[in-house]
Scaffold this motif. Sequence first.
Motif, mmCIF file in Angstrom:
data_model
loop_
_atom_site.group_PDB
_atom_site.id
_atom_site.type_symbol
_atom_site.label_atom_id
_atom_site.label_comp_id
_atom_site.label_asym_id
_atom_site.label_seq_id
_atom_site.Cartn_x
_atom_site.Cartn_y
_atom_site.Cartn_z
ATOM 1 N N GLY A 166 0.801 -1.203 0.000
ATOM 2 C CA GLY A 166 0.000 0.000 0.000
ATOM 3 C C GLY A 166 0.840 1.263 0.000
ATOM 4 N N GLY A 167 0.204 2.358 0.405
ATOM 5 C CA GLY A 167 0.882 3.646 0.439
ATOM 6 C C GLY A 167 1.262 4.034 1.858
ATOM 7 N N TYR A 168 2.018 5.105 1.973
ATOM 8 C CA TYR A 168 2.563 5.524 3.262
ATOM 9 C C TYR A 168 1.470 5.809 4.299
ATOM 10 N N ALA A 169 0.293 6.224 3.846
ATOM 11 C CA ALA A 169 -0.800 6.560 4.757
ATOM 12 C C ALA A 169 -1.969 5.590 4.657
ATOM 13 N N LYS A 170 -1.783 4.470 3.961
ATOM 14 C CA LYS A 170 -2.832 3.451 3.886
ATOM 15 C C LYS A 170 -2.180 2.137 3.468
ATOM 16 N N ASP A 218 -10.518 -1.179 3.903
ATOM 17 C CA ASP A 218 -9.946 -0.016 3.217
ATOM 18 C C ASP A 218 -8.486 -0.251 2.832
ATOM 19 N N LEU A 219 -7.828 -1.181 3.492
ATOM 20 C CA LEU A 219 -6.405 -1.418 3.280
ATOM 21 C C LEU A 219 -6.190 -2.439 2.168
ATOM 22 N N PRO A 220 -4.968 -2.527 1.643
ATOM 23 C CA PRO A 220 -4.680 -3.557 0.629
ATOM 24 C C PRO A 220 -5.028 -4.952 1.140
ATOM 25 N N ASN A 221 -5.427 -5.823 0.223
ATOM 26 C CA ASN A 221 -5.844 -7.175 0.613
ATOM 27 C C ASN A 221 -4.774 -7.922 1.394
#
Length: 286
Positions: A43-47, A274-277
């Motif tokens: 994912g990304g730095y905030a998610k 909401d987060l990556p699987n």
Amino acid sequence: MIRFLTALILALGMAGTAQAEPLAKHLFSGKSGASSQAPASYGGYAKGCLAGGVQLAQKGATWLEMRVARNRNWGHPELVDFIQTLSRKAAKMRGSNGLYISDMSQPRGGPMSSGHRSHQIGLDADIWLMPGANMNLSIRQRANLSAVSYRRSKGAFVNSRWSGYQHAIVRAAAKDKRVARIFVFPGAKVQMCKDEKGDRRWLNKIRPWWGHHYHFHVRLKCPKGTRGCVNQAAPPAGDGCADAQKWVDNILNPPPPDPNAKPRKPRREYLMSDLPNQCQTVLDSR
């Protein structure tokens, strides 16, 4: 009437189920150790989240983790290596014996129960601007030691504490090829722009942001060859000094509020969905 009541009961039941789903920050902050997986940032730095995190030792020859009780001294192996490498450079600078390290990530990354929105994938670290003078502080002494501020006039300027050390350590961090960007308060960026007489390319990575007057925030790029890690868009071309000066100008002479500006929506707390699987696997791993 009966159909209406039935629909209402079902709607209330669904709402109750949604509300009952725990927040991701509670799940990730409840993990005390890393997942038993190969190191990976998803994912990304905030998610996102961190698989196979590595814990930075709370004490090293040239660094100290300052808030040990938080258990936020975890990261991707690249981040741990970066901190150790930078700390050795800091120890060779006048007035410093190493680095004081604040928050990195939680053992499995993810949203935190308090504080940061970022720091979720093991590639962010907060490093005190204050030189690490005493590398023999106990955990209790570190918990009671406060960082000092280096800003003046709400961040428009540096104060008298700012010295060549702060310039040198931020520059050393920025020149590491693994670094994507570094956040500092606006006045610090402007001061570094004024003081740098040599190669200015590293200044591109120094980005002004609110706060960050006790520490500088280092963000690494996604390690090469990784899948599922999302880099932040690269900073605009150039040294970014004019942009930082605009921040300072707006601090000193705030522009009038926009009467047509829409009110900000409150930030929604993330659920696991909401987060990556991959983050569910990270959370469930032993």
